[in-house]
Structures are given as C-alpha cells and as structure tokens.
Design a protein around this motif. Structure first.
Motif, PDB file in Angstrom:
ATOM      1  N   TYR A   7     -16.749  -2.365   9.797  1.00  0.00           N
ATOM      2  CA  TYR A   7     -17.107  -1.090   9.174  1.00  0.00           C
ATOM      3  C   TYR A   7     -18.262  -1.286   8.174  1.00  0.00           C
ATOM      4  CZ  TYR A   7     -12.578   0.227  11.035  1.00  0.00           C
ATOM      5  OH  TYR A   7     -11.539   0.452  11.883  1.00  0.00           O
ATOM      6  N   HIS A   8     -19.025  -0.201   7.965  1.00  0.00           N
ATOM      7  CA  HIS A   8     -20.067  -0.203   6.928  1.00  0.00           C
ATOM      8  C   HIS A   8     -19.770   0.913   5.915  1.00  0.00           C
ATOM      9  CE1 HIS A   8     -22.332  -2.518  10.032  1.00  0.00           C
ATOM     10  NE2 HIS A   8     -22.744  -3.156   8.961  1.00  0.00           N
ATOM     11  N   TYR A   9     -20.508   2.026   6.024  1.00  0.00           N
ATOM     12  CA  TYR A   9     -20.308   3.124   5.072  1.00  0.00           C
ATOM     13  C   TYR A   9     -18.952   3.792   5.313  1.00  0.00           C
ATOM     14  CZ  TYR A   9     -25.411   2.954   4.218  1.00  0.00           C
ATOM     15  OH  TYR A   9     -26.689   2.577   3.896  1.00  0.00           O
ATOM     16  N   PHE A  67     -15.522  -5.621   6.735  1.00  0.00           N
ATOM     17  CA  PHE A  67     -16.522  -4.704   6.163  1.00  0.00           C
ATOM     18  C   PHE A  67     -17.761  -5.502   5.807  1.00  0.00           C
ATOM     19  CE2 PHE A  67     -12.503  -2.711   5.438  1.00  0.00           C
ATOM     20  CZ  PHE A  67     -12.749  -1.350   5.512  1.00  0.00           C
ATOM     21  N   ASP A  68     -18.918  -5.047   6.208  1.00  0.00           N
ATOM     22  CA  ASP A  68     -20.168  -5.711   5.840  1.00  0.00           C
ATOM     23  C   ASP A  68     -20.854  -4.992   4.684  1.00  0.00           C
ATOM     24  OD1 ASP A  68     -19.882  -7.666   7.748  1.00  0.00           O
ATOM     25  OD2 ASP A  68     -21.507  -6.976   9.041  1.00  0.00           O
ATOM     26  N   ASP A  69     -21.628  -5.719   3.919  1.00  0.00           N
ATOM     27  CA  ASP A  69     -22.604  -5.205   2.940  1.00  0.00           C
ATOM     28  C   ASP A  69     -22.093  -4.971   1.514  1.00  0.00           C
ATOM     29  OD1 ASP A  69     -24.199  -5.297   5.162  1.00  0.00           O
ATOM     30  OD2 ASP A  69     -24.595  -3.146   5.287  1.00  0.00           O
ATOM     31  N   GLY A  70     -20.804  -5.195   1.239  1.00  0.00           N
ATOM     32  CA  GLY A  70     -20.321  -5.117  -0.150  1.00  0.00           C
ATOM     33  C   GLY A  70     -20.473  -3.768  -0.829  1.00  0.00           C
ATOM     34  N   ASN A 210     -18.871 -14.212   2.919  1.00  0.00           N
ATOM     35  CA  ASN A 210     -20.294 -14.365   2.659  1.00  0.00           C
ATOM     36  C   ASN A 210     -21.107 -13.584   3.705  1.00  0.00           C
ATOM     37  OD1 ASN A 210     -22.851 -15.346   2.069  1.00  0.00           O
ATOM     38  ND2 ASN A 210     -22.383 -17.495   2.600  1.00  0.00           N
ATOM     39  N   HIS A 211     -22.071 -12.770   3.249  1.00  0.00           N
ATOM     40  CA  HIS A 211     -22.953 -12.039   4.183  1.00  0.00           C
ATOM     41  C   HIS A 211     -24.404 -12.492   3.973  1.00  0.00           C
ATOM     42  CE1 HIS A 211     -23.700  -9.006   7.133  1.00  0.00           C
ATOM     43  NE2 HIS A 211     -24.082  -8.043   6.338  1.00  0.00           N
ATOM     44  N   THR A 212     -24.580 -13.683   3.415  1.00  0.00           N
ATOM     45  CA  THR A 212     -25.863 -14.328   3.068  1.00  0.00           C
ATOM     46  C   THR A 212     -26.473 -13.726   1.792  1.00  0.00           C
ATOM     47  OG1 THR A 212     -27.503 -12.948   4.241  1.00  0.00           O
ATOM     48  CG2 THR A 212     -26.374 -14.701   5.510  1.00  0.00           C
ATOM     49  N   SER A 214     -29.862 -12.482   1.174  1.00  0.00           N
ATOM     50  CA  SER A 214     -30.723 -11.291   1.149  1.00  0.00           C
ATOM     51  C   SER A 214     -30.693 -10.450   2.422  1.00  0.00           C
ATOM     52  CB  SER A 214     -32.161 -11.688   0.804  1.00  0.00           C
ATOM     53  OG  SER A 214     -32.671 -12.563   1.783  1.00  0.00           O
ATOM     54  N   HIS A 215     -29.703 -10.659   3.291  1.00  0.00           N
ATOM     55  CA  HIS A 215     -29.538  -9.784   4.466  1.00  0.00           C
ATOM     56  C   HIS A 215     -30.759  -9.776   5.378  1.00  0.00           C
ATOM     57  CE1 HIS A 215     -28.229  -6.285   6.835  1.00  0.00           C
ATOM     58  NE2 HIS A 215     -27.029  -6.532   6.367  1.00  0.00           N
ATOM     59  N   VAL A 216     -31.235 -10.950   5.769  1.00  0.00           N
ATOM     60  CA  VAL A 216     -32.292 -11.034   6.780  1.00  0.00           C
ATOM     61  C   VAL A 216     -31.688 -11.669   8.039  1.00  0.00           C
ATOM     62  CG1 VAL A 216     -34.233 -11.099   5.175  1.00  0.00           C
ATOM     63  CG2 VAL A 216     -33.118 -13.233   5.816  1.00  0.00           C
TER      64      VAL A 216
HETATM   65 ZN   LIG Z   1     -25.005  -6.133   6.919  1.00  0.00          ZN
END
Ligand SMILES: [Zn+2]
Length: 316
Positions: A7-9, A67-70, A210-212, A214-216
């Motif tokens: 999930y994201h938003y 969930f991605d992106d915090g 961990n999603h890295t 800077s998200h590249v």
């Molecule tokens: Zn992401």
C-alpha cells in the motif's frame, strides 16, 4: 507460500484540483484485510524471518501486509485498523525525509500535478529548463505516445520527458525549483511523513523496514551508490530506534530497479528479506532478497484483482 500486499497513500478523501494522488480509503483497507483473511493467514514480519523456509514452502497461503514511503497517513489511518484486526505489517521508510528534511521526488511530482493541469505543468517545466531538454521532437512525441499508451498525448509527453529526456540529477533540480515556488518543503515534510516517535514505535513492534535513503531506482546506480543508498537509511533507522532492520523494499520495485547486483549488495549490507514489485505469489523458488509483491489493487476487492486470481490458479 507467501502473498504480500503493498500500500501507499491511505486517506479518506483523494479529491484534488487535478487527480494525481491515488490510493485506498481506510474503509476499503479494512474490508480488504477482511477479504484477504478469507483466503490466507496473516503472519508477522518476525515470523517470516524466523520460519522463512517453512512458510514459503507451505501449501498454506500466508499473507504479509506492507506499506512503502513512510507516509504519516499510514500510521494515522492504517495502523489503528491493523491493531484492531491484530495484524502486524511492515512500513518501509526513506531516510532523506528525516536526515535532509526533503520531500521525495515522486511525492513532489504527485503534489505539483494535483494542483496544476498537465499543460500548465509542462509550461512551467519548459520555463525552468534552460537547456531545452524538455522540447520533444516529432519522433520523440510518437515514441512517448507508444510507450505511455494508457495516457493522453500531453501526459505521455510529460512522463516521457521526465523519465527519458532528463537525467536523475536534472529531474531533481528542475522539480525542486518548481516545487519550492508552490510548496513549503518543511511543512510538507511534517505533514506527509511519519515523525521519529512514530518510527520508534513501529520499530519496537518489529514493523519497520528500509526503503533506501533517497528513493531512486537502485538498479541504474553503480555498486558504490547502491551501497550508500542502502546503508545510509539502514544506519539512520537502526541508530534512531536501537532495533535491527533486516527488511528492505526497493523503490519502484521493477525488474530494472532491482537488477543485479542490487540483491547481493542488499545481503552484504545486512538485509535478510527484500521486496520487489514483481506481482506474484512466492513459493520458494525466489531469492529471499527478491521477494514478489502485489499492489493492493491486484488483490481481492481491488480494481485489478484478476492478477492475484491468475497467479493463484497457476499454483493450484
Ligand atoms: Zn516507494
């Protein structure tokens, strides 16, 4: 076997002047969790880590929620629902939002596009672009329309310009300038991303990943840069929370974004389980650092739930 749903938003209302932020409502999220429960058994991240082989090779369908992106809305809107249903999920965090207090590029683009039409966004992009890289030839326009065949021509050309005409650095620089004229970065960082107290709480529950930094897309970087992306965020999260973070989700998650040597470096930097966005069920043939994952739209009640049904039929 293992099914992972990502999930994201998650928000009650997705209305913006120009629709460009997509996700699920808390109501949908709760209903989907209940629907998934009908076809599988939820496991915790820790259970997957400890009993990896048994779980992945079992004929039973085990399910993990991620969930991605915090995003802060994930903590505020999804976590109470998870708690009520006694489900433990993994939340993957980018450290750039905390260390540099910077908004992730893809979120800057989502926010800008939610406030202006595609032609307006294109015009501003051209105004800020002094090198003429955003001007497409007729041939490039044709390529754009073929590549982004689900989009209208203007949107196709915009995506083509951002993704194929500009280098990552140029994208960052241009979008940053435009973003700064429309938004207060500090305010957006505070509103959009979780607080450090929330990260600590999730880590104490074994729910942080961990999603890295800077998200590249890691697969396009050289090995030193991949290492830096993985280690910066892992170190930040571990020092903040005093917990080990053995889980990683790769930004974008496509085959290119997870291309070798990404999984090797992820392992070398202390990660044990890695999640891509290759949409399928895990049955034990895959590398533990390249686990497959569905978008929530692919699963029961989702707009594209046939994706899961298809994958499930192939196994049974
Ligand atoms: Zn992401």
């Amino acid at each position: 076997m293992l099914t992972v749903s990502n999930y994201h938003y998650i928000r009650d209302d997705f209305t913006t002047p120009y629709p460009s932020i997509f996700g699920v409502t808390p109501t949908f999220f709760r209903e989907q969790l209940l629907a998934i429960k009908e076809i599988g058994t939820y496991i915790t991240p820790q259970e997957l880590l400890t009993n990896y082989d048994a779980i992945i090779k079992s004929p039973e369908n085990y399910v993990l929620i991620t969930f991605d992106d915090g995003l802060k809305e994930q903590y505020l809107k999804a976590k109470p629902i998870l708690d009520a249903l006694d489900v433990k999920a993994l939340f993957f965090i980018n450290s750039i939002n905390f260390i540099e207090k910077e908004v992730t590029l893809v979120h800057k683009i989502h926010l800008l596009r939610s406030q202006m039409s595609t032609p307006d966004f294109f015009d501003i992009l051209k105004k800020f672009d002094t090198e003429g890289k955003t001007r497409l030839s007729d041939k490039e326009k044709k390529q754009a329309v073929i590549h982004y065949n689900y989009d209208d021509e203007e949107t196709a050309c915009l995506k083509f310009t951002l993704n194929f005409k500009l280098s990552l650095q140029e994208q960052h620089r241009l979008i940053q300038s435009i973003f700064d004229t429309h938004f207060d970065s500090n305010q957006v960082v505070n509103d959009l991303y979780m607080s450090e107290a929330q990260l600590k709480e999730l880590a104490a529950l074994g729910m942080l990943g961990n999603h890295t930094h800077s998200h590249v897309p890691l697969g396009y970087l050289d090995p030193e840069e991949i290492t830096k992306e993985l280690v910066t965020s892992k170190n930040y999260l571990e020092q903040l929370t005093h917990q080990e973070i053995p889980y990683v989700s790769y930004p974008y998650g496509s085959q290119e974004a997870c291309a070798s040597p990404v999984e090797r470096i992820a392992k070398e930097t202390g990660h044990q389980l890695g999640f891509t966005m290759e949409r399928s069920i895990n049955t034990g043939d895959e590398h533990p650092l390249l686990l497959k994952r569905f978008d929530c739209n692919d699963l029961p009640l989702g707009k594209n739930q046939k994706a899961f049904e298809h994958a499930h039929r192939l196994i049974h």
